[in-house]
Design a protein around this motif. Structure first.
Motif, PDB file in Angstrom:
ATOM      1  N   ARG A  93      51.132 -58.880  88.163  1.00  0.00           N
ATOM      2  CA  ARG A  93      51.808 -58.256  89.304  1.00  0.00           C
ATOM      3  C   ARG A  93      52.439 -56.932  88.872  1.00  0.00           C
ATOM      4  O   ARG A  93      52.354 -55.918  89.575  1.00  0.00           O
ATOM      5  CB  ARG A  93      52.882 -59.213  89.847  1.00  0.00           C
ATOM      6  CG  ARG A  93      53.548 -58.686  91.089  1.00  0.00           C
ATOM      7  CD  ARG A  93      54.603 -59.659  91.599  1.00  0.00           C
ATOM      8  NE  ARG A  93      55.420 -59.046  92.636  1.00  0.00           N
ATOM      9  CZ  ARG A  93      56.687 -59.379  92.879  1.00  0.00           C
ATOM     10  NH1 ARG A  93      57.274 -60.316  92.159  1.00  0.00           N
ATOM     11  NH2 ARG A  93      57.365 -58.771  93.835  1.00  0.00           N
ATOM     12  N   PHE A  94      53.038 -56.948  87.693  1.00  0.00           N
ATOM     13  CA  PHE A  94      53.656 -55.728  87.166  1.00  0.00           C
ATOM     14  C   PHE A  94      52.597 -54.636  86.944  1.00  0.00           C
ATOM     15  O   PHE A  94      52.787 -53.476  87.329  1.00  0.00           O
ATOM     16  CB  PHE A  94      54.380 -56.047  85.850  1.00  0.00           C
ATOM     17  CG  PHE A  94      54.795 -54.834  85.080  1.00  0.00           C
ATOM     18  CD1 PHE A  94      55.725 -53.940  85.601  1.00  0.00           C
ATOM     19  CD2 PHE A  94      54.237 -54.556  83.838  1.00  0.00           C
ATOM     20  CE1 PHE A  94      56.098 -52.810  84.898  1.00  0.00           C
ATOM     21  CE2 PHE A  94      54.605 -53.425  83.139  1.00  0.00           C
ATOM     22  CZ  PHE A  94      55.534 -52.552  83.662  1.00  0.00           C
ATOM     23  N   ILE A  95      51.478 -55.025  86.352  1.00  0.00           N
ATOM     24  CA  ILE A  95      50.422 -54.044  86.073  1.00  0.00           C
ATOM     25  C   ILE A  95      49.885 -53.446  87.378  1.00  0.00           C
ATOM     26  O   ILE A  95      49.630 -52.240  87.466  1.00  0.00           O
ATOM     27  CB  ILE A  95      49.281 -54.684  85.243  1.00  0.00           C
ATOM     28  CG1 ILE A  95      49.782 -54.995  83.825  1.00  0.00           C
ATOM     29  CG2 ILE A  95      48.059 -53.781  85.187  1.00  0.00           C
ATOM     30  CD1 ILE A  95      48.777 -55.743  82.957  1.00  0.00           C
ATOM     31  N   TRP A 128      49.501 -59.137  72.057  1.00  0.00           N
ATOM     32  CA  TRP A 128      48.509 -58.073  71.899  1.00  0.00           C
ATOM     33  C   TRP A 128      47.474 -58.081  73.018  1.00  0.00           C
ATOM     34  O   TRP A 128      46.955 -57.026  73.405  1.00  0.00           O
ATOM     35  CB  TRP A 128      47.851 -58.151  70.519  1.00  0.00           C
ATOM     36  CG  TRP A 128      48.729 -57.467  69.511  1.00  0.00           C
ATOM     37  CD1 TRP A 128      49.554 -58.058  68.601  1.00  0.00           C
ATOM     38  CD2 TRP A 128      48.912 -56.050  69.353  1.00  0.00           C
ATOM     39  NE1 TRP A 128      50.242 -57.103  67.890  1.00  0.00           N
ATOM     40  CE2 TRP A 128      49.864 -55.864  68.324  1.00  0.00           C
ATOM     41  CE3 TRP A 128      48.383 -54.934  69.986  1.00  0.00           C
ATOM     42  CZ2 TRP A 128      50.281 -54.598  67.905  1.00  0.00           C
ATOM     43  CZ3 TRP A 128      48.798 -53.662  69.567  1.00  0.00           C
ATOM     44  CH2 TRP A 128      49.737 -53.511  68.542  1.00  0.00           C
ATOM     45  N   THR A 129      47.180 -59.260  73.554  1.00  0.00           N
ATOM     46  CA  THR A 129      46.283 -59.323  74.715  1.00  0.00           C
ATOM     47  C   THR A 129      46.892 -58.523  75.864  1.00  0.00           C
ATOM     48  O   THR A 129      46.207 -57.750  76.540  1.00  0.00           O
ATOM     49  CB  THR A 129      46.071 -60.799  75.152  1.00  0.00           C
ATOM     50  OG1 THR A 129      45.510 -61.510  74.054  1.00  0.00           O
ATOM     51  CG2 THR A 129      45.157 -60.892  76.355  1.00  0.00           C
ATOM     52  N   ASN A 130      48.191 -58.697  76.052  1.00  0.00           N
ATOM     53  CA  ASN A 130      48.864 -57.974  77.136  1.00  0.00           C
ATOM     54  C   ASN A 130      48.963 -56.473  76.855  1.00  0.00           C
ATOM     55  O   ASN A 130      48.817 -55.652  77.759  1.00  0.00           O
ATOM     56  CB  ASN A 130      50.252 -58.575  77.387  1.00  0.00           C
ATOM     57  CG  ASN A 130      50.169 -59.901  78.129  1.00  0.00           C
ATOM     58  OD1 ASN A 130      49.235 -60.123  78.906  1.00  0.00           O
ATOM     59  ND2 ASN A 130      51.117 -60.787  77.882  1.00  0.00           N
ATOM     60  N   VAL A 131      49.211 -56.123  75.596  1.00  0.00           N
ATOM     61  CA  VAL A 131      49.233 -54.692  75.233  1.00  0.00           C
ATOM     62  C   VAL A 131      47.882 -54.066  75.580  1.00  0.00           C
ATOM     63  O   VAL A 131      47.805 -53.008  76.227  1.00  0.00           O
ATOM     64  CB  VAL A 131      49.527 -54.510  73.720  1.00  0.00           C
ATOM     65  CG1 VAL A 131      49.204 -53.087  73.273  1.00  0.00           C
ATOM     66  CG2 VAL A 131      50.988 -54.830  73.417  1.00  0.00           C
ATOM     67  N   GLU A 132      46.814 -54.731  75.177  1.00  0.00           N
ATOM     68  CA  GLU A 132      45.471 -54.165  75.396  1.00  0.00           C
ATOM     69  C   GLU A 132      45.123 -54.130  76.885  1.00  0.00           C
ATOM     70  O   GLU A 132      44.462 -53.199  77.351  1.00  0.00           O
ATOM     71  CB  GLU A 132      44.440 -54.972  74.606  1.00  0.00           C
ATOM     72  CG  GLU A 132      44.761 -54.974  73.109  1.00  0.00           C
ATOM     73  CD  GLU A 132      43.555 -54.716  72.226  1.00  0.00           C
ATOM     74  OE1 GLU A 132      42.465 -54.500  72.762  1.00  0.00           O
ATOM     75  OE2 GLU A 132      43.736 -54.723  70.997  1.00  0.00           O
ATOM     76  N   LYS A 133      45.597 -55.146  77.607  1.00  0.00           N
ATOM     77  CA  LYS A 133      45.338 -55.166  79.050  1.00  0.00           C
ATOM     78  C   LYS A 133      45.992 -53.947  79.705  1.00  0.00           C
ATOM     79  O   LYS A 133      45.390 -53.236  80.508  1.00  0.00           O
ATOM     80  CB  LYS A 133      45.897 -56.459  79.650  1.00  0.00           C
ATOM     81  CG  LYS A 133      45.472 -56.711  81.089  1.00  0.00           C
ATOM     82  CD  LYS A 133      46.275 -57.840  81.717  1.00  0.00           C
ATOM     83  CE  LYS A 133      45.765 -59.214  81.353  1.00  0.00           C
ATOM     84  NZ  LYS A 133      46.502 -60.296  82.074  1.00  0.00           N
ATOM     85  N   VAL A 192      49.476 -44.567  80.941  1.00  0.00           N
ATOM     86  CA  VAL A 192      50.735 -45.158  80.495  1.00  0.00           C
ATOM     87  C   VAL A 192      50.789 -45.300  78.976  1.00  0.00           C
ATOM     88  O   VAL A 192      49.797 -45.635  78.335  1.00  0.00           O
ATOM     89  CB  VAL A 192      50.932 -46.544  81.168  1.00  0.00           C
ATOM     90  CG1 VAL A 192      52.067 -47.317  80.524  1.00  0.00           C
ATOM     91  CG2 VAL A 192      51.192 -46.362  82.657  1.00  0.00           C
ATOM     92  N   THR A 193      51.943 -45.012  78.429  1.00  0.00           N
ATOM     93  CA  THR A 193      52.170 -45.185  76.993  1.00  0.00           C
ATOM     94  C   THR A 193      53.040 -46.419  76.750  1.00  0.00           C
ATOM     95  O   THR A 193      53.982 -46.669  77.494  1.00  0.00           O
ATOM     96  CB  THR A 193      52.867 -43.936  76.414  1.00  0.00           C
ATOM     97  OG1 THR A 193      51.942 -42.851  76.424  1.00  0.00           O
ATOM     98  CG2 THR A 193      53.348 -44.169  74.983  1.00  0.00           C
ATOM     99  N   ILE A 194      52.687 -47.162  75.711  1.00  0.00           N
ATOM    100  CA  ILE A 194      53.519 -48.296  75.294  1.00  0.00           C
ATOM    101  C   ILE A 194      54.269 -47.892  74.031  1.00  0.00           C
ATOM    102  O   ILE A 194      53.678 -47.372  73.084  1.00  0.00           O
ATOM    103  CB  ILE A 194      52.662 -49.548  75.016  1.00  0.00           C
ATOM    104  CG1 ILE A 194      52.060 -50.073  76.323  1.00  0.00           C
ATOM    105  CG2 ILE A 194      53.498 -50.647  74.351  1.00  0.00           C
ATOM    106  CD1 ILE A 194      51.210 -51.321  76.158  1.00  0.00           C
TER     107      ILE A 194
END
Lengths: 464, 199
Positions: A257-259, A300-305, A313-315
């Motif tokens: 939802r956030f993404i 890391w799955t979420n970072v890559e998603k 967007v930058t993380i």
């Protein structure tokens, strides 16, 4: 620092000093508000103070414009130096360096406000330009270096087992209550949050930067309410810079939802930039031990998603480097570098897809790198060398690798670790062993199995 | 070895990435005040070019050039004047060069090619250039912008060493790489690196 930067900072300092030797725009332009406990401070250096509910009733902007803070502004406009701003005074009095008073007053969210603020009456309310808000302490993690003030999971643990009995009372809820700084529970009605929403439409139009922290912001319904508001009112302030902290450990539905909202904000230029701040400071099981609640692979799955779905967007990984980080930080650097490479593109406001922002943990001191042996501290230098080899040659679009700042911060950490000062190594080593023993008991973890590199260290201080 | 292709120079400039790390970059001593020695083994692959730079110390241009199958060494002095020295032999594509550059401040600069002295210059009256932050570019006369005017050439670098007096402070065997950098075997972090791409 370049000559032109020095000139710019000197110019700012001269202007500030023209008003008063303690004048600082950040007392007006920047605020951090902990709505969960009703605390505020401007800037982030002074100790936070309680927001009186009586003031909020007649003025929701008292989340920032408290009577207490206005008194400090008065002092500044009258040529005095508020004692709560000692962080800057000690720098200015002991060196020729510029303090944060100058740096923060030079920031784009401050500099153009000089005329208005310097001529203002100290009684006036002022809408800040750089706002950092924590809606609550609701969090699904209980990181070893965190506490009840910022994590509801910590509150649960302390209420069940009591504080940690180290050489001092660590993470005591009773102490928080005694200071009137205990956050509202998620289920409780919070008048500070009410005041925020009353103030928000007026605040939003003037914002340069808005940053949401926690707790875990994605578990706060108010975070999504803010995001949806920005989606719907981007015509009012399309140049806002939006930053969100998240541990990236929420359930998939919440992350998705956030993404989805972030994609709308980013792809449709409803914000000037969107940056996501997250945290990790080790790899695998060692990371999961420190950040209790973390699923490292899922992280890391979420970072890559995010980096795949949100190409603009930058993380930023805010890494609180502590004694438990040294053994795998080099592997983390490797992982971050691979992500920098894989997701490098020309679409981002910041050059890098992902940044590793390393800072050293000072408190709680028993988790500081200063407790470690020399041979373990040297691992930090090895990590810094690796980051240097992965360094970016040119800071231009299309380039990737670690930046000068990212590398310097890791190197600085090593310098901090080996610097001898008044740090009480023996006391903190004993506290460390007591802490991990109690942690293992409460959380059903196994320190020595997770950190075999520290077995000898642990055994030595266990006996003392 | 490092294969330097045309328009794709490599650079020896470790402090450009992070100005506080390494703390004593080897490039710092490549200036007229210091006693230094540079050794390198190269294979030149394009010797017919009108003007090509094999290597040069910048920003005060001082180094080895190719011009129509001949080698030239440019020396830059402390008063900013330059002098060119032509070496008395022809070269061809694929020639291997073992170069040694020995500098003693205010005394001499000696260039050896394949163990033979090709230049023995007295610096007693006029010393070598002075610069606080030099770097060495291989395969072009500049690094940040490379185009048809950059005197680009193609070559292999097999080995590169820098000594401060007789102390080895940089050693590249050009066999081990991380990202776009050749690893300095001395551990001093004085890497040779390429602009952006990985090796």
């Amino acid at each position: 620092m370049s000559d032109s930067n020095i000139q710019e900072f000197q110019k700012t300092k001269d202007k500030l000093d023209g008003v008063g030797c303690g004048f600082c725009l950040a007392k007006w332009t920047q605020v951090t508000i902990h709505l969960g406990a009703g605390l505020t401070h401007s800037c982030h250096h002074p100790v936070q103070h309680k927001i009186p509910l009586s003031e909020l009733k007649r003025n929701p902007s008292a989340l920032h414009n408290t009577t207490y803070k206005k008194d400090k502004r008065k002092q500044m406009l009258e040529g005095k130096r508020p004692s709560e701003c000692n962080y800057c005074w000690s720098i200015e009095d002991s060196s020729n360096s510029f303090s944060d008073r100058v740096f923060k007053s030079t920031e784009p969210w401050s500099a153009d406000q000089f005329e208005q603020i310097s001529k203002s009456n100290w009684r006036e309310d002022y809408n800040p330009r750089y706002v950092e808000v924590s809606f609550s302490n609701t969090c699904n993690f209980k990181c070893a270096y965190c506490g009840p003030q910022y994590s509801s999971k910590w509150v649960e643990e302390i209420e069940k087992h009591g504080h940690y009995d180290l050489s001092y009372r660590y993470n005591s809820v009773d102490d928080l209550k005694a200071k009137n700084e205990m956050p509202y529970k998620h289920s409780e009605h919070n008048p500070y949050v009410d005041a925020f929403w009353e103030w928000w439409p007026d605040l939003f139009k003037d914002l340069h930067t808005f940053r949401i922290t926690g707790g875990e912001p994605l578990l706060a319904k108010d975070t999504f309410k803010v995001l949806e508001y920005i989606q719907e009112h981007s015509d009012i302030n399309p140049n806002i810079s939006l930053a969100i902290n998240t541990n990236l450990g929420s359930p998939d539905a919440i992350i998705d939802r956030f993404i989805e909202i972030a994609k709308d904000l980013s792809d449709n230029n409803k914000v000037r930039e969107l940056i996501i701040f997250t945290s990790v400071e080790a790899v695998g099981k060692q990371a999961e031990y420190t950040r209790n609640g973390l699923d490292y692979d899922k992280f890391w799955t979420n970072v890559e998603k995010i980096l795949t779905v949100l190409p603009k967007v930058t993380i930023n990984i805010m890494s609180t480097f502590n004694a438990l980080s040294v053994f795998t930080y080099s592997d983390l650097i490797e992982r971050v570098f691979q992500a920098k490479k894989k997701y490098s593109n020309n679409q981002r406001y910041w050059i890098s897809a992902i940044q590793l922002d390393t800072s050293y943990l000072r408190y709680p001191s028993h988790l500081s790198v200063k407790i470690l042996d020399k041979k373990h501290k040297d691992l930090i230098l090895e990590s810094a060398k690796k980051a240097l080899y992965y360094g970016m040659t040119e800071f231009v679009q299309g380039s990737y690798g670690f930046s000068n700042t990212e590398i310097q911060k890791i190197k600085r950490l090593y310098d901090y670790a080996i610097h001898e000062d008044e740090f009480d190594v023996e006391k903190n080593r004993k506290d460390f062993v007591k802490f991990v023993d109690e942690l293992d008991k409460r959380r059903d973890t196994n320190f020595v199995k997770t950190f075999p590199e520290l077995k000898k260290f642990y055994d030595t201080y266990k006996k003392i | 070895m490092i294969h330097i292709k045309k328009y794709s120079p490599w650079i020896f400039y470790p402090s450009v990435l992070c100005d506080t790390f390494p703390e004593n970059p080897a490039t710092k001593i490549l200036s007229g005040e210091y006693n230094f020695k540079i050794e390198m083994r190269l294979t030149l692959l394009d010797t017919l070019d009108k003007n090509a730079t094999v290597f040069t110390i910048l920003p005060k241009y001082c180094g080895l050039d190719i011009h129509k199958n001949m080698l030239f060494f440019t020396v830059r002095f402390e008063d900013d004047s330059s002098q060119f020295f032509q070496f008395p032999f022809a070269i061809h594509d694929g020639v291997e060069i073992d170069l040694k550059m020995v500098h003693v401040p205010k005394k001499s600069l000696i260039i050896y090619i394949n163990e033979e002295v090709q230049l023995d210059l007295s610096l007693e009256k006029l010393g070598l250039y002075i610069d606080s932050n030099p770097c060495v570019v291989f395969g072009a006369n500049s690094f940040s912008h490379v185009d048809d005017t950059s005197n680009s050439t193609e070559m292999y670098i097999h080995e590169f060493k820098v000594y401060e007096k007789n102390k080895l402070i940089t050693h590249h065997t050009c066999e081990d790489f991380i990202f776009n950098k050749s690893i300095d075997k001395t551990g001093n972090l004085n890497f040779l690196h390429h602009k952006i791409l990985e090796c």
